[in-house]
Design an enzyme around this catalytic site. Sequence first.
Site, PDB file in Angstrom:
ATOM      1  N   VAL A  47       0.871  -1.177   0.000  1.00  0.00           N
ATOM      2  CA  VAL A  47       0.000   0.000   0.000  1.00  0.00           C
ATOM      3  C   VAL A  47       0.909   1.228   0.000  1.00  0.00           C
ATOM      4  O   VAL A  47       1.552   1.542   1.004  1.00  0.00           O
ATOM      5  CB  VAL A  47      -0.929   0.007   1.234  1.00  0.00           C
ATOM      6  CG1 VAL A  47      -1.811   1.253   1.233  1.00  0.00           C
ATOM      7  CG2 VAL A  47      -1.803  -1.249   1.256  1.00  0.00           C
ATOM      8  N   SER A  51       3.395  10.304  -0.391  1.00  0.00           N
ATOM      9  CA  SER A  51       4.619  10.552   0.373  1.00  0.00           C
ATOM     10  C   SER A  51       5.321   9.190   0.450  1.00  0.00           C
ATOM     11  O   SER A  51       5.029   8.355   1.319  1.00  0.00           O
ATOM     12  CB  SER A  51       4.271  11.080   1.773  1.00  0.00           C
ATOM     13  OG  SER A  51       5.447  11.276   2.512  1.00  0.00           O
ATOM     14  N   TYR A  52       6.190   8.932  -0.522  1.00  0.00           N
ATOM     15  CA  TYR A  52       6.646   7.570  -0.826  1.00  0.00           C
ATOM     16  C   TYR A  52       7.109   6.761   0.394  1.00  0.00           C
ATOM     17  O   TYR A  52       6.882   5.570   0.481  1.00  0.00           O
ATOM     18  CB  TYR A  52       7.804   7.594  -1.834  1.00  0.00           C
ATOM     19  CG  TYR A  52       7.477   8.217  -3.177  1.00  0.00           C
ATOM     20  CD1 TYR A  52       6.161   8.349  -3.618  1.00  0.00           C
ATOM     21  CD2 TYR A  52       8.498   8.667  -4.002  1.00  0.00           C
ATOM     22  CE1 TYR A  52       5.876   8.919  -4.844  1.00  0.00           C
ATOM     23  CE2 TYR A  52       8.223   9.230  -5.242  1.00  0.00           C
ATOM     24  CZ  TYR A  52       6.907   9.361  -5.658  1.00  0.00           C
ATOM     25  OH  TYR A  52       6.629   9.929  -6.874  1.00  0.00           O
ATOM     26  N   CYS A  57       4.999  -2.499   2.727  1.00  0.00           N
ATOM     27  CA  CYS A  57       5.160  -3.700   1.907  1.00  0.00           C
ATOM     28  C   CYS A  57       4.054  -4.716   2.190  1.00  0.00           C
ATOM     29  O   CYS A  57       3.447  -4.727   3.268  1.00  0.00           O
ATOM     30  CB  CYS A  57       6.494  -4.375   2.206  1.00  0.00           C
ATOM     31  SG  CYS A  57       7.941  -3.450   1.687  1.00  0.00           S
ATOM     32  N   GLU A  59       4.338  -7.928   2.803  1.00  0.00           N
ATOM     33  CA  GLU A  59       4.653  -8.853   3.896  1.00  0.00           C
ATOM     34  C   GLU A  59       4.373  -8.214   5.242  1.00  0.00           C
ATOM     35  O   GLU A  59       3.778  -8.835   6.141  1.00  0.00           O
ATOM     36  CB  GLU A  59       6.123  -9.282   3.829  1.00  0.00           C
ATOM     37  CG  GLU A  59       6.503 -10.016   2.549  1.00  0.00           C
ATOM     38  CD  GLU A  59       6.943  -9.091   1.424  1.00  0.00           C
ATOM     39  OE1 GLU A  59       6.513  -7.914   1.395  1.00  0.00           O
ATOM     40  OE2 GLU A  59       7.728  -9.538   0.571  1.00  0.00           O
ATOM     41  N   CYS A  93      11.100  -6.083   5.880  1.00  0.00           N
ATOM     42  CA  CYS A  93      10.106  -7.149   6.087  1.00  0.00           C
ATOM     43  C   CYS A  93      10.739  -8.374   6.744  1.00  0.00           C
ATOM     44  O   CYS A  93      10.102  -9.048   7.561  1.00  0.00           O
ATOM     45  CB  CYS A  93       9.456  -7.521   4.762  1.00  0.00           C
ATOM     46  SG  CYS A  93       8.373  -6.211   4.155  1.00  0.00           S
TER      47      CYS A  93
HETATM   48  N1  THU Z   1       7.582  -4.254  -1.777  1.00  0.00           N
HETATM   49  C1  THU Z   1       6.881  -5.194  -1.082  1.00  0.00           C
HETATM   50  O1  THU Z   1       5.661  -5.103  -0.945  1.00  0.00           O
HETATM   51  N2  THU Z   1       7.573  -6.219  -0.528  1.00  0.00           N
HETATM   52  C2  THU Z   1       8.930  -6.384  -0.618  1.00  0.00           C
HETATM   53  O2  THU Z   1       9.485  -7.233   0.059  1.00  0.00           O
HETATM   54  C3  THU Z   1       9.672  -5.552  -1.543  1.00  0.00           C
HETATM   55  C4  THU Z   1       9.021  -4.299  -1.962  1.00  0.00           C
HETATM   56  C5  THU Z   1       6.858  -3.138  -2.356  1.00  0.00           C
HETATM   57  C6  THU Z   1       7.185  -1.809  -1.747  1.00  0.00           C
HETATM   58  C7  THU Z   1       6.815  -0.872  -2.855  1.00  0.00           C
HETATM   59  O3  THU Z   1       5.411  -0.607  -2.783  1.00  0.00           O
HETATM   60  C8  THU Z   1       7.089  -1.668  -4.120  1.00  0.00           C
HETATM   61  O4  THU Z   1       7.158  -3.018  -3.716  1.00  0.00           O
HETATM   62  C9  THU Z   1       8.384  -1.288  -4.824  1.00  0.00           C
HETATM   63  O5  THU Z   1       9.447  -1.279  -3.959  1.00  0.00           O
END
Ligand code: THU
Length: 134
Positions: A47, A51-52, A57, A59, A93
């Site tokens: 999600v 605001s990056y 993530c 997980e 994560c």
């Molecule tokens: N991202 C995840 O959801 N899990 C990970 O383990 C790696 C990265 C997401 C974060 C961000 O929304 C996008 O992938 C690109 O980095």
Amino acid sequence: MSVDIPWEQLFEAAKKVRERAHAPYSKFPVGAAVLYADGSVVTGCNVENSSYGLSVCAERGAFAAGVAQGRSKPVAVAIVVDTPTPCPPCGMCRQVMLEFAPKELPVRSRNLEGDEARYSLGELLPHAFTSDFL
Ligand code: THU
């Protein structure tokens, strides 16, 4: 430990929740499914935020949802990402998963072609910082 883990069901759940990802900035949707010792499955997707740095993530979302739902003892994690080779979880994560799971936790990742990578959490995060040090 991987005996009796319904991996196909877990990957299906991860693939399905990935479709709910909010990833308009990276265009990199991720799905994760966590199996708990009681047989329940909790899912999460990434999600993002304008605001990056506030982005969460898949997980970590799944593990947070598991806590909120009163789940304990994660026994397996499946991740789905559309990458040429299966994508491992990010470092943040890994640390969050280790808060709740043993280092033997099996973590598997697949891309949409079905290529699979298999890890244990301990392999992903050796020399981890844990509450044992506190
Ligand atoms: N991202 C995840 O959801 N899990 C990970 O383990 C790696 C990265 C997401 C974060 C961000 O929304 C996008 O992938 C690109 O980095």
